[in-house]
Design a protein around this motif. Structure first.
Motif, PDB file in Angstrom:
ATOM      1  N   GLY A 148       1.557   5.860   1.572  1.00 41.08           N
ATOM      2  CA  GLY A 148       2.163   4.540   1.597  1.00 41.08           C
ATOM      3  C   GLY A 148       3.023   4.334   2.831  1.00 41.08           C
ATOM      4  N   PHE A 149       3.786   5.361   3.200  1.00 39.76           N
ATOM      5  CA  PHE A 149       4.658   5.275   4.378  1.00 39.76           C
ATOM      6  C   PHE A 149       3.822   5.153   5.655  1.00 39.76           C
ATOM      7  N   LEU A 150       2.803   5.996   5.793  1.00 38.52           N
ATOM      8  CA  LEU A 150       1.969   5.967   6.990  1.00 38.52           C
ATOM      9  C   LEU A 150       1.247   4.635   7.134  1.00 38.52           C
ATOM     10  N   ASP A 151       0.733   4.122   6.027  1.00 37.75           N
ATOM     11  CA  ASP A 151       0.021   2.844   6.070  1.00 37.75           C
ATOM     12  C   ASP A 151       0.978   1.685   6.340  1.00 37.75           C
ATOM     13  N   GLN A 152       2.122   1.693   5.677  1.00 36.14           N
ATOM     14  CA  GLN A 152       3.092   0.609   5.831  1.00 36.14           C
ATOM     15  C   GLN A 152       3.523   0.442   7.280  1.00 36.14           C
TER      16      GLN A 152
END
Length: 280
Positions: A83-87
């Motif tokens: 989620g962090f990498l995509d966000q």
């Protein structure tokens, strides 16, 4: 060589955020963080972090994936990480080719035994991480001080993992220098043995001189002349790729760090100029 690859980056520290936002450094082309230190961060720091990403692309270098450890992969952590990498549209995610835990997290990077069984084990875990994150992962060649049970060389082990996992390499030039002195091998020969097509980006850092035959990888000193020289050799081997300056201890001023970032740019430009002259 694309000018987009002639990029120099800096690890983003929380205490540098106000200065960084007040005047984003022109010679810093990208920033890198350990995602564990920033995931779920809110409030003022969260807003400042989001503002910093408006100015610079983000790379992430993990600390706790524990690719070589005995524990099952932490799927909940991988969900939050994805989620962090995509966000934040992270350009590249990397981790250490090491172990860092058992029943708990040791906050240290332990070497993986250089054996065929370990190659199969860690390569399978890297493939699983890449499938979970739905993105390539780069693994970093780490510094180490003992290699119990080794059945192959460090170079053979790294190359076998990269091939079997079909992953990228985060090339840490400082770690090659440190290991070559501590274990008595030729740093340039080691560098030339690495597959250039696997290299996603490069790290440089400083280390401590404990003795003539002992260096300790601390990220707590200015980059050594031997590391700068090997960085130039790395560009000759893999081409000019994004390169990050690491500094974790004995932190100087931001201006001093930016001086070393500028030295990365200078070495990149020297290599690009040589390449242009060589091709007429």
């Amino acid at each position: 060589m694309s000018s987009q690859l002639a990029a120099a980056g800096l690890g983003l520290r929380r205490d540098f955020l106000p200065q960084f936002l007040d005047r984003p450094p022109e010679n810093v082309d990208f920033i890198e963080v350990a995602p564990e230190n920033w995931m779920g961060l809110g409030g003022r720091l969260g807003r400042q972090f989001a503002e910093a990403l408006r100015h610079k692309p983000l790379y992430c270098h993990g600390l706790s994936l524990d690719l070589g450890g005995p524990r099952p992969l932490d799927r909940d952590f991988l969900d939050r990480l994805k989620g962090f990498l995509d966000q934040h549209e992270v350009v590249s995610y990397s981790e250490h080719l090491s172990a860092c835990g058992d029943q708990g997290h040791m906050y240290d990077l332990m070497p993986i035994p250089f054996t065929e069984d370990a190659v199969h084990y860690v390569a399978a875990r890297i493939r699983a991480v890449q499938a979970h994150l739905q993105r390539p992962v780069a693994v970093e060649n780490v510094s180490y001080y003992a290699a119990p049970g080794a059945r192959m060389s460090e170079l053979e082990f790294i190359c076998a993992v990269l091939d079997e996992a079909d992953c990228q390499l985060l090339l840490d030039v400082n770690n090659i220098v440190v290991n070559s002195i501590n274990h008595g091998y030729d740093a340039q020969a080691f560098l030339r043995g690495l597959p250039p097509q696997r290299v996603a980006y490069i790290h440089v850092a400083g280390h401590d001189h404990e003795a003539e035959d002992l260096r300790v990888d601390t990220h707590g000193a200015d980059v050594d002349a031997e590391v700068w020289a090997l960085l130039a050799d790395a560009y000759a081997h893999v081409g000019v790729v994004p390169t990050l300056l690491e500094r974790d201890f004995n932190i100087p001023s931001l201006e001093a760090l930016l001086g070393e970032v500028e030295q990365i740019h200078q070495i990149q430009q020297q290599h690009l100029s040589k390449a242009v002259r060589a091709h007429g």
